[in-house]
Design a protein around this motif. Structure first.
Motif, PDB file in Angstrom:
ATOM      1  N   ARG A  23      11.567  -7.732  -8.368  1.00  0.00           N
ATOM      2  CA  ARG A  23      10.677  -6.770  -7.715  1.00  0.00           C
ATOM      3  C   ARG A  23      11.467  -5.493  -7.421  1.00  0.00           C
ATOM      4  O   ARG A  23      12.522  -5.555  -6.817  1.00  0.00           O
ATOM      5  CB  ARG A  23      10.118  -7.364  -6.427  1.00  0.00           C
ATOM      6  N   LEU A  77       8.159  -5.309  -2.068  1.00  0.00           N
ATOM      7  CA  LEU A  77       6.772  -5.578  -2.435  1.00  0.00           C
ATOM      8  C   LEU A  77       6.675  -6.110  -3.857  1.00  0.00           C
ATOM      9  O   LEU A  77       7.531  -5.825  -4.691  1.00  0.00           O
ATOM     10  CB  LEU A  77       5.953  -4.292  -2.330  1.00  0.00           C
ATOM     11  N   SER A  78       5.605  -6.819  -4.140  1.00  0.00           N
ATOM     12  CA  SER A  78       5.301  -7.227  -5.508  1.00  0.00           C
ATOM     13  C   SER A  78       4.561  -6.086  -6.199  1.00  0.00           C
ATOM     14  O   SER A  78       3.998  -5.205  -5.534  1.00  0.00           O
ATOM     15  CB  SER A  78       4.423  -8.481  -5.502  1.00  0.00           C
ATOM     16  N   PHE A  81      -0.166  -5.299  -5.138  1.00  0.00           N
ATOM     17  CA  PHE A  81      -0.068  -5.014  -3.707  1.00  0.00           C
ATOM     18  C   PHE A  81      -0.367  -6.243  -2.860  1.00  0.00           C
ATOM     19  O   PHE A  81       0.199  -6.424  -1.788  1.00  0.00           O
ATOM     20  CB  PHE A  81      -1.006  -3.865  -3.322  1.00  0.00           C
ATOM     21  N   TRP A  85       5.663 -10.716  -0.487  1.00  0.00           N
ATOM     22  CA  TRP A  85       6.587  -9.683  -0.018  1.00  0.00           C
ATOM     23  C   TRP A  85       7.582 -10.302   0.951  1.00  0.00           C
ATOM     24  O   TRP A  85       7.385 -11.418   1.429  1.00  0.00           O
ATOM     25  CB  TRP A  85       5.828  -8.531   0.639  1.00  0.00           C
TER      26      TRP A  85
END
Length: 154
Positions: A23, A77-78, A81, A85
């Motif tokens: 990520r 974050l991924s 959204f 996370w």
């Protein structure tokens, strides 16, 4: 439609770093001179020593803040959204040119792989005066997903 239930999964350091490695969308949170938080959307990676690495410029608020108070937080974050996370707190080191050039090569590799011309990349980092922020994780939240509390499941 069934509701999505929020989850939290406690992870050890190695699992945390595996989660972060894939990520690259992050929010770096530093502290302003007046004590208020400063949030900056950034792109980041993980270096070979397990530090979160972020490229920036020495004039940026995030760099100024990290120099003054090196305790920072990084919200990872991924790409989706609504994906999982994690918040990572840690101690930040700021490295400037020329010392930042080789760590910036590692930063690039951690995010994008190999560059077609490393000499050109190194020169660009020198010409731009790039800085690198390295965050040593000292604590972190569980890996979380959003959703409803379990008591509200259908």
């Amino acid at each position: 439609m069934a509701r999505t239930i929020a989850t939290t999964t406690a992870v050890e350091r190695d699992a945390l770093l595996d989660f972060v490695r894939s990520r690259h969308r992050m929010v770096l949170i530093t502290t302003r001179a007046d004590g208020a938080p400063q949030s900056s959307p950034v792109t980041g990676g993980v270096d070979e020593q397990g530090r979160i690495v972020i490229s920036s410029y020495p004039e940026r608020a995030k760099v100024t803040n990290a120099r003054r108070r090196p305790q920072v937080s990084v919200l990872v974050l991924s790409d989706d959204f609504n994906g999982p996370w994690v918040q990572v707190d840690g101690d930040c080191e700021v490295i400037d040119v020329p010392d930042s050039v080789e760590p910036l090569v590692e930063y690039f590799r951690s995010i994008s792989g190999e560059h077609p011309d490393w000499d050109e990349y190194r020169q660009a980092m020198l010409d731009q005066g790039k800085s690198l922020l390295r965050v040593v994780p000292t604590r972190w939240s569980p890996v979380a997903t959003g959703g409803f509390p379990a008591r509200l499941a259908d």
